[in-house]
Design an enzyme around this catalytic site. Structure first.
Site, short mmCIF file in Angstrom:
data_model
loop_
_atom_site.label_atom_id
_atom_site.label_comp_id
_atom_site.label_asym_id
_atom_site.label_seq_id
_atom_site.Cartn_x
_atom_site.Cartn_y
_atom_site.Cartn_z
N THR A 1 -1.13 2.48 0.51
CA THR A 1 -2.26 3.40 0.58
C THR A 1 -2.69 3.56 2.03
OG1 THR A 1 -4.55 3.81 -0.13
CG2 THR A 1 -3.89 1.51 0.07
N HIS B 1 -2.44 -13.41 -6.60
CA HIS B 1 -2.33 -14.84 -6.31
C HIS B 1 -1.75 -15.61 -7.50
CE1 HIS B 1 -2.78 -18.30 -3.92
NE2 HIS B 1 -3.95 -18.05 -3.38
#
Length: 427
Positions: free
Chosen positions: A348, A400
């Site tokens: 992005t 994560h």
């Protein structure tokens, strides 16, 4: 008949909203001609017809949300259904003329009734003299309201005369209008109506889907963002030198984004876990590198992530061409279903709007997204001296659950190293 189904516009998309039909039942439609519009959290676009023929029936009306692969319409083989034969209307029977009305007898002359007299016709008031009747008639006196004082309660001349000479009741006084209050020397203006402080506007279908997708991503992935500062000076010099000829040769501008995309593809080959996805307790490693590029629609109406398939096989020019093409067709709602699915990693470019860095949200089912900040000339310290360099911040948000911080930093550091040491002027 050919079935027209709701397409799947991305791996995580399980439904879509049919926002508008572009054809009506009975209309002729050609293959690949836009047939209807759909809206999902990934795309708001027109869907082409899978076959040529006549739109025989519409099974899902505009505004409905249905699951992918649901049949929304059917197309006939091309022969238009014959128009229904006109139904012959039987001649309405002619109603016979109504019978001539019976002659109405002329009303017989009625003798004029004599003028009514205020004197009662009955003799309930007792015998009345012709004088009493005359006085009462001349003065319009109702004799039933006169109390007689004669023998047996008979009304006498004096009783009628007393009524004649009795003064009439004075009319009720008319209340005088209230005196007008003198106008003040200064009349303050009326208070202005207070403007509404809240404007209610329903969310668009695309906006609702984006909201659902973003909340789903936050609830699914454990988001962590790491930021690296990158010196883009070498690339800035190559771009400044080549952008004029590049524009003249290809017809579109050369930006920094294809350089970042090319460096990302090289790093993904070295760190394939960043190009993976999670399926329950399994890790899915994708052999293809398909880069999704976030495209902001006009007027802030939404965000679409079209995909550059096999991006690692393209050079800078090919990546720039794909970025320009996909962005233009995304804003004009011309993307094809295959161009918004299959992404394995996303980029992005919020720097195009002046943002230095941000913490982007992962585009499910990816496990990472790279944000590119604006590139600015900045004074930096090099070998104990101050120099002006073109600096950019890269923000990598990673899941994560699968990727630890050390691995994320090694991947972003590799992208940084490729960009800072870019010397190839062949685009």
């Amino acid at each position: 008949m050919t079935d027209v189904v709701m397409p799947q516009m991305g791996e995580s998309i399980v439904e879509g909203t049919l926002t508008r039909w572009l054809k009506n039942p009975g209309d002729r439609v050609e293959r690949d001609e836009p047939l209807f519009e759909i809206s999902t959290d990934k795309v708001d676009t027109e869907i082409p017809s899978p076959a040529a023929g006549v739109l025989a029936e519409v099974l899902v009306e505009a505004g409905k949300t249905v699951a992918i692969n649901t049949v929304v319409a059917r197309i006939s083989d091309g022969a238009a259904a014959p128009a229904p034969a006109p139904v012959a209307q039987a001649a309405a029977p002619v109603a016979p003329p109504p019978p001539a009305p019976a002659p109405v007898a002329a009303p017989s002359p009625v003798a004029a009734a004599p003028a009514s007299s205020p004197t009662p016709a009955s003799e309930d008031l007792g015998p009345l003299s012709p004088l009493v009747r005359r006085i009462a008639r001349e003065n319009n006196i109702d004799l039933s309201s006169v109390t007689g004082t004669g023998a047996g309660g008979r009304i006498t001349k004096d009783d009628v005369q007393a009524v004649v000479t009795k003064p009439a009741a004075a009319p009720a006084p008319v209340a005088a209008p209230p005196a007008a209050t003198p106008a003040p020397a200064y009349a303050p203006p009326p208070p202005r109506a207070e403007a509404a402080k809240i404007r209610v506007e329903p969310m668009s279908t695309m906006r609702k889907k984006i909201a659902e997708h973003m909340v789903h991503s936050k609830q699914t992935s454990a988001h962590v963002t790491t930021v690296h500062k990158v010196d883009m000076t070498n690339i800035a010099k190559i771009r400044d030198k080549a952008k004029g000829a590049f524009q003249a040769q290809y017809g579109f501008s050369l930006t920094f984004l294809p350089f970042v995309a090319a460096a990302t593809c090289k790093a993904l080959r070295e760190f394939p876990i960043l190009n993976a996805s999670i399926d329950g307790g399994n890790i899915l490693y994708h052999s293809d590198i398909n880069i999704g590029v976030a495209v902001a629609l006009d007027n802030g109406s939404g965000l679409i992530v079209p995909v550059i398939s096999n991006a690692d096989e393209k050079n800078v020019t090919g990546l720039q061409r794909s970025i320009v093409d996909l962005a233009a067709r995304a804003r004009s709602r011309q993307l094809k279903p295959d161009e918004v699915k299959g992404g394995t990693f996303a980029i992005t470019n919020f720097g195009s709007f002046g943002s230095v860095f941000a913490t982007p949200v992962i585009n499910q089912p990816n496990v990472a997204i790279l944000g590119v900040g604006t590139i600015e000339k900045t004074p930096v310290v090099i070998n104990d001296g101050i120099a002006i360099r073109s600096i950019c911040y890269l923000a990598l948000t990673f899941d994560h659950r699968l990727i630890d911080g050390a691995l994320a930093d090694m991947f972003t550091g590799r992208v940084k190293q490729i960009l800072e040491n870019w010397t190839d002027s062949v685009l």
